[in-house]
Design a protein around this motif. Structure first.
Motif, PDB file in Angstrom:
ATOM      1  N   MET A  21       0.753  -1.251  -0.062  1.00  0.00           N
ATOM      2  CA  MET A  21      -0.063   0.029  -0.214  1.00  0.00           C
ATOM      3  C   MET A  21       0.864   1.256   0.019  1.00  0.00           C
ATOM      4  O   MET A  21       2.090   1.091   0.287  1.00  0.00           O
ATOM      5  CB  MET A  21      -1.015   0.081   1.254  1.00  0.00           C
ATOM      6  N   ASP A  22       0.316   2.437  -0.410  1.00  0.00           N
ATOM      7  CA  ASP A  22       0.960   3.633  -0.410  1.00  0.00           C
ATOM      8  C   ASP A  22       1.032   4.244   1.014  1.00  0.00           C
ATOM      9  O   ASP A  22       0.333   3.652   2.095  1.00  0.00           O
ATOM     10  CB  ASP A  22       0.553   4.724  -1.392  1.00  0.00           C
ATOM     11  N   LYS A  23       1.592   5.583   1.207  1.00  0.00           N
ATOM     12  CA  LYS A  23       1.497   5.913   2.517  1.00  0.00           C
ATOM     13  C   LYS A  23       0.087   6.232   3.275  1.00  0.00           C
ATOM     14  O   LYS A  23      -0.009   6.675   4.372  1.00  0.00           O
ATOM     15  CB  LYS A  23       2.687   7.146   2.675  1.00  0.00           C
ATOM     16  N   SER A  24      -0.769   6.583   2.092  1.00  0.00           N
ATOM     17  CA  SER A  24      -2.203   6.824   2.826  1.00  0.00           C
ATOM     18  C   SER A  24      -3.022   5.637   2.964  1.00  0.00           C
ATOM     19  O   SER A  24      -4.150   5.938   3.682  1.00  0.00           O
ATOM     20  CB  SER A  24      -2.998   7.765   1.498  1.00  0.00           C
TER      21      SER A  24
END
Length: 175
Positions: free
Chosen positions: A75-78
């Motif tokens: 997943m990305d940082k968000s």
């Protein structure tokens, strides 16, 4: 002399112990809430899937052929899942080829894969449906989850053959 020392020590210990037992606990108003009060509010997540259960999920193609299994979700940082790492081939993790596919290209299905073998399997029940349609990723829940959901889909569908996945570049975790 030793006996007098022991007797004095015992008497002192008894005196201190009675003073300690005579004190009553004081009531404080800044106590932490009790366990019953802390669990009074609960959160429900009906129809959601547990990420911990997605690891090992079998991946099939549109011809109902098992092409691998989900090894990891990145997943990305968000917090949005962007990539699914799929393990292809190998036996018990040995010789497995990892590939990264866009998460939105996976289609998740709650119903079991239909048995499509030519032979008969007298002990097998017929599956509810087959896996059909393009894996566009637009429909993450192909069927409504029953009220007693197991918190993960039955399998995922990716529009590729096992050979096509094996020919994709190998995914490596960078250090």
């Amino acid at each position: 002399m030793l006996i007098k020392s022991i007797a004095a020590g015992l008497a002192g210990t008894a005196l201190i112990a009675t003073v300690a037992f005579a004190q009553s606990p004081t009531a404080t108003t800044d106590k932490a809430p009790t366990a019953a009060a802390a669990t009074a509010t609960t959160t429900t997540a009906s129809g959601d899937w547990r990420a911990s259960k997605m690891s090992g999920l079998k991946v099939y193609n549109e011809a109902n052929e098992n092409i691998g299994s989900v090894n990891d979700l990145l997943m990305d940082k968000s917090g949005n899942i962007k990539i699914a790492v799929i393990g292809v081939g190998g036996f018990l993790g040995m010789g497995e080829h990892l590939v990264a596919v866009p998460y939105e290209k996976l289609k998740f299905v709650n119903e079991a894969v239909a048995y499509t073998g030519a032979g008969t399997n007298p002990g097998a029940k017929p599956a509810a449906s087959t896996t059909t349609g393009a894996a566009t990723g637009t429909d993450k829940t192909a069927t409504a989850a029953p009220s007693g959901s197991k918190w993960y889909p039955d399998h995922a569908v990716f529009n590729a053959s096992k050979d096509e996945l094996k020919n994709m570049p190998e995914f490596k975790y960078s250090e």
